[in-house]
Each structure stands twice: as structure tokens, then as C-alpha cells.
Write a protein that holds these residues in place. Structure first.
Motif, PDB file in Angstrom:
ATOM      1  N   LEU A  66       0.809  -1.226   0.000  1.00 62.59           N
ATOM      2  CA  LEU A  66       0.000   0.000   0.000  1.00 62.59           C
ATOM      3  C   LEU A  66       0.839   1.272   0.000  1.00 62.59           C
ATOM      4  CD1 LEU A  66      -2.707  -1.053   2.631  1.00 62.59           C
ATOM      5  CD2 LEU A  66      -3.002  -0.894   0.138  1.00 62.59           C
ATOM      6  N   ARG A  67       2.127   1.102   0.259  1.00 61.57           N
ATOM      7  CA  ARG A  67       3.057   2.231   0.414  1.00 61.57           C
ATOM      8  C   ARG A  67       2.664   3.090   1.615  1.00 61.57           C
ATOM      9  NH1 ARG A  67       3.705   3.376  -5.933  1.00 61.57           N
ATOM     10  NH2 ARG A  67       5.174   1.689  -6.313  1.00 61.57           N
ATOM     11  N   TRP A  68       2.308   2.401   2.680  1.00 60.56           N
ATOM     12  CA  TRP A  68       1.950   3.034   3.938  1.00 60.56           C
ATOM     13  C   TRP A  68       3.044   2.747   4.965  1.00 60.56           C
ATOM     14  CZ3 TRP A  68      -3.904   1.738   5.103  1.00 60.56           C
ATOM     15  CH2 TRP A  68      -4.715   2.340   4.128  1.00 60.56           C
ATOM     16  N   CYS A  69       2.969   3.393   6.106  1.00 61.57           N
ATOM     17  CA  CYS A  69       3.883   3.127   7.222  1.00 61.57           C
ATOM     18  C   CYS A  69       3.446   1.845   7.921  1.00 61.57           C
ATOM     19  CB  CYS A  69       3.841   4.263   8.237  1.00 61.57           C
ATOM     20  SG  CYS A  69       4.405   5.833   7.593  1.00 61.57           S
ATOM     21  N   PHE A  70       4.403   1.175   8.540  1.00 63.94           N
ATOM     22  CA  PHE A  70       4.098  -0.018   9.323  1.00 63.94           C
ATOM     23  C   PHE A  70       4.567   0.191  10.754  1.00 63.94           C
ATOM     24  CE2 PHE A  70       5.614  -3.922  11.332  1.00 63.94           C
ATOM     25  CZ  PHE A  70       4.416  -4.607  11.407  1.00 63.94           C
ATOM     26  N   PHE A  71       3.723  -0.219  11.705  1.00 67.26           N
ATOM     27  CA  PHE A  71       4.089  -0.184  13.116  1.00 67.26           C
ATOM     28  C   PHE A  71       3.689  -1.510  13.759  1.00 67.26           C
ATOM     29  CE2 PHE A  71       3.149   4.240  12.018  1.00 67.26           C
ATOM     30  CZ  PHE A  71       4.308   4.860  12.427  1.00 67.26           C
TER      31      PHE A  71
END
Length: 179
Positions: A25-30
Motif C-alpha cells: 500500500l506504500r503506507w507506514c508499518f508499526f
């Protein structure tokens, strides 16, 4: 909603799937457990053994802060849903995805994974493992989307994306499991 939170028992694959999903998704991961470890300088096992209730408060605070981010995927700790306020916040602020895996598969996976020796729960044996799973299962099932966590991580990522695209929010969970 531009947030996805992955829930499920230990060994369900939340971190593995979460990293792949965020990349796709080209999102941040936490990962909430990793974030707590960074903030405190202690391991999750140490934090839990010192003060279980304090751990849950810290977990809730960490998740609340992380949910302020947009375009993010969050892998929660297996017990994050045990605190009602945390579960309600996740359901409100993110698309919550339950990675559903049979108990026996979870037991096998967690015994083989790196760091298994430091998981206090595994030392208590299968009966305790099963008891904890059963206590949490109804909370996991409140997720918007249920995905079969036994599939390959890439396939799970595709199912999550398709489930969100189709607007699955708890009404079509059987389809998201491929039934």
C-alpha cells in the motif's frame, strides 16, 4: 479509512503480513510490541512479568498514539483486544482485520519461531495457551474483516486489500475467508 489494524493470537502472522501489506500500500508499518520496547528499553516479556496491568495501560497508550497516524498498518500484540477501550478505539479508527488461525497451528508456529524461548506463555503449556486463546477469541471476532491466516502472507495481503475494496466491514466475513 486510511488505517488497518491486524489482530489475532500470537503466531497468527500479524507482523509478517503487516509489513508486506504496508509495503504493497506504500503506507507506514508499526508493531505495537516493538514500539513499546523502543519506548521503554525493556522487552515485552519483561514488561508483562513486572506489571501486567501497567503493560496493558502502556499498550493502550501506544496504540492510541499510533492511531493518530494516517496511511498506516498496525500489528497489535495478541492481548491488545483484552482491554475493551483499546478494542473500541481500534474498531473506530481503523479497519480491523482478524488473522484467523486454528489453535493447534498457532501452538506449532509459536514453538518454532525465533524468540519462542522467551515467550512466557509457551512455558505454561498447551492448556494455558488454549485457555488464553479462548478468552480472547470473541474479541478478535469483532474485527471488521476475518482472513484465513493459514494462507501464504502474499495471498493474505491480497485478501485484505480486496476485502477493503469491496467494503467488507463485518457483513461479508465468510467471503473474505474464501467460503
Amino acid at each position: 479509512m486510511n488505517r488497518i489494524a491486524l489482530v489475532g493470537f500470537m503466531g497468527a502472522g500479524k507482523t509478517t503480513v503487516g509489513k508486506l501489506l504496508a509495503e504493497k500500500l506504500r503506507w507506514c508499518f508499526f508493531d505495537s510490541d516493538e514500539e513499546m520496547e523502543k519506548r521503554t528499553g525493556s522487552t515485552v516479556s519483561e514488561l508483562l512479568s513486572k506489571d501486567p496491568e501497567g503493560f496493558r495501560r502502556l499498550e493502550a497508550e501506544t496504540i492510541r498514539e499510533l492511531l493518530a497516524e494516517e496511511q498506516m498498518v498496525l500489528a497489535t500484540g495478541g492481548g491488545a483486544v483484552t482491554r475493551r477501550e483499546t478494542l473500541e478505539l481500534l474498531l473506530l479508527k481503523a479497519t480491523v482485520v482478524y488473522l484467523e488461525v486454528p489453535l493447534e497451528v498457532l501452538w506449532e508456529r509459536t514453538g518454532k519461531e525465533e524468540g519462542a524461548a522467551v515467550r512466557p506463555l509457551l512455558k505454561d503449556g498447551f492448556a494455558k495457551f488454549q485457555e488464553l486463546f479462548c478468552q480472547r477469541e470473541s474479541s478478535y471476532k469483532r474485527a471488521h474483516l476475518h482472513i484465513d491466516g493459514r494462507e501464504e502472507p502474499e495471498a493474505i495481503v491480497e485478501r485484505i486489500i480486496a476485502g477493503r475494496r469491496n467494503g467488507s466491514s463485518g457483513h461479508n466475513q465468510a467471503e473474505s475467508r474464501g467460503e
